[in-house]
Motif scaffolding. Structure first.
Motif, PDB file in Angstrom:
ATOM      1  N   GLN A 102      34.476  38.526  27.481  1.00 17.79           N
ATOM      2  CA  GLN A 102      34.402  39.327  28.710  1.00 17.79           C
ATOM      3  C   GLN A 102      35.059  38.592  29.877  1.00 17.79           C
ATOM      4  N   ALA A 105      38.745  38.848  29.460  1.00 16.62           N
ATOM      5  CA  ALA A 105      39.193  40.210  29.775  1.00 16.62           C
ATOM      6  C   ALA A 105      39.229  40.434  31.288  1.00 16.62           C
ATOM      7  N   ARG A 106      38.219  39.919  31.992  1.00 13.47           N
ATOM      8  CA  ARG A 106      38.197  40.058  33.453  1.00 13.47           C
ATOM      9  C   ARG A 106      39.380  39.323  34.088  1.00 13.47           C
ATOM     10  N   LYS A 107      39.670  38.117  33.609  1.00 10.97           N
ATOM     11  CA  LYS A 107      40.788  37.342  34.160  1.00 10.97           C
ATOM     12  C   LYS A 107      42.108  38.049  33.908  1.00 10.97           C
ATOM     13  N   VAL A 108      42.276  38.586  32.711  1.00  8.65           N
ATOM     14  CA  VAL A 108      43.510  39.305  32.388  1.00  8.65           C
ATOM     15  C   VAL A 108      43.639  40.546  33.265  1.00  8.65           C
ATOM     16  N   SER A 109      42.548  41.283  33.404  1.00 10.31           N
ATOM     17  CA  SER A 109      42.558  42.490  34.224  1.00 10.31           C
ATOM     18  C   SER A 109      42.872  42.154  35.681  1.00 10.31           C
ATOM     19  N   SER A 110      42.272  41.097  36.179  1.00 11.31           N
ATOM     20  CA  SER A 110      42.514  40.674  37.554  1.00 11.31           C
ATOM     21  C   SER A 110      43.963  40.241  37.742  1.00 11.31           C
ATOM     22  N   SER A 111      44.478  39.528  36.762  1.00 11.02           N
ATOM     23  CA  SER A 111      45.866  39.078  36.825  1.00 11.02           C
ATOM     24  C   SER A 111      46.825  40.262  36.821  1.00 11.02           C
ATOM     25  N   ILE A 112      46.549  41.248  36.006  1.00  9.51           N
ATOM     26  CA  ILE A 112      47.390  42.445  35.946  1.00  9.51           C
ATOM     27  C   ILE A 112      47.328  43.197  37.275  1.00  9.51           C
ATOM     28  N   SER A 113      46.129  43.329  37.834  1.00  7.18           N
ATOM     29  CA  SER A 113      45.974  44.019  39.122  1.00  7.18           C
ATOM     30  C   SER A 113      46.748  43.303  40.220  1.00  7.18           C
ATOM     31  N   GLU A 114      46.662  41.971  40.229  1.00 10.88           N
ATOM     32  CA  GLU A 114      47.390  41.202  41.239  1.00 10.88           C
ATOM     33  C   GLU A 114      48.891  41.370  41.063  1.00 10.88           C
ATOM     34  N   SER A 115      49.350  41.381  39.825  1.00  6.05           N
ATOM     35  CA  SER A 115      50.776  41.559  39.557  1.00  6.05           C
ATOM     36  C   SER A 115      51.248  42.922  40.041  1.00  6.05           C
TER      37      SER A 115
END
Length: 128
Positions: A102, A105-115
């Protein structure tokens, strides 16, 4: 036997058991797994069972949905016959793995949102 040799023997026996595991073979496989817990240190068998469980049921590339209920039944039977050391260890391990997944997944989601925010979509947040 050294620790590495002991773990190797346990893994080999466990592989044989789990390869035969199905609804029809649940009882004999459970009895043989219980015997492994009697022959070897609980922590050693727990470590091997945990590794094989994750490889079979929680593999990142493929989740074997049909095996999960049979594995759960097997572990429940072993837990009842061997004791809380089995179920407690495996449950704790799986929860830790879930929390770790989890977090990733949160880090990946946050990274995608920032990108996506950095790339912009042509609209300002204040409006036109």
């Amino acid at each position: 036997l050294s620790d590495a040799q002991t773990l190797s023997v346990i893994k080999r026996k466990l592989n044989g058991l789990l390869n035969r595991l199905s609804e029809d073979t649940l009882d004999p496989v459970a009895n043989q797994l219980i015997q492994l817990y009697k022959e070897y240190a609980i922590n050693d068998v727990n470590a091997c069972v945990e590794e094989k469980l994750k490889q079979a049921c929680v593999h990142p590339a493929q989740i074997l949905h049909s095996l999960i209920p049979v594995f759960c039944a097997l572990l429940a039977a072993v837990h009842v016959h061997v004791g809380n050391d089995v179920g407690g260890h495996l449950l704790e391990s799986l929860v830790k793995s879930y929390i770790k997944a989890q977090d990733i997944a949160r880090k990946v989601s946050s990274s995608i949102s920032e990108s996506l925010d950095d790339a912009g979509d042509g609209y300002s947040k204040e409006g036109p």
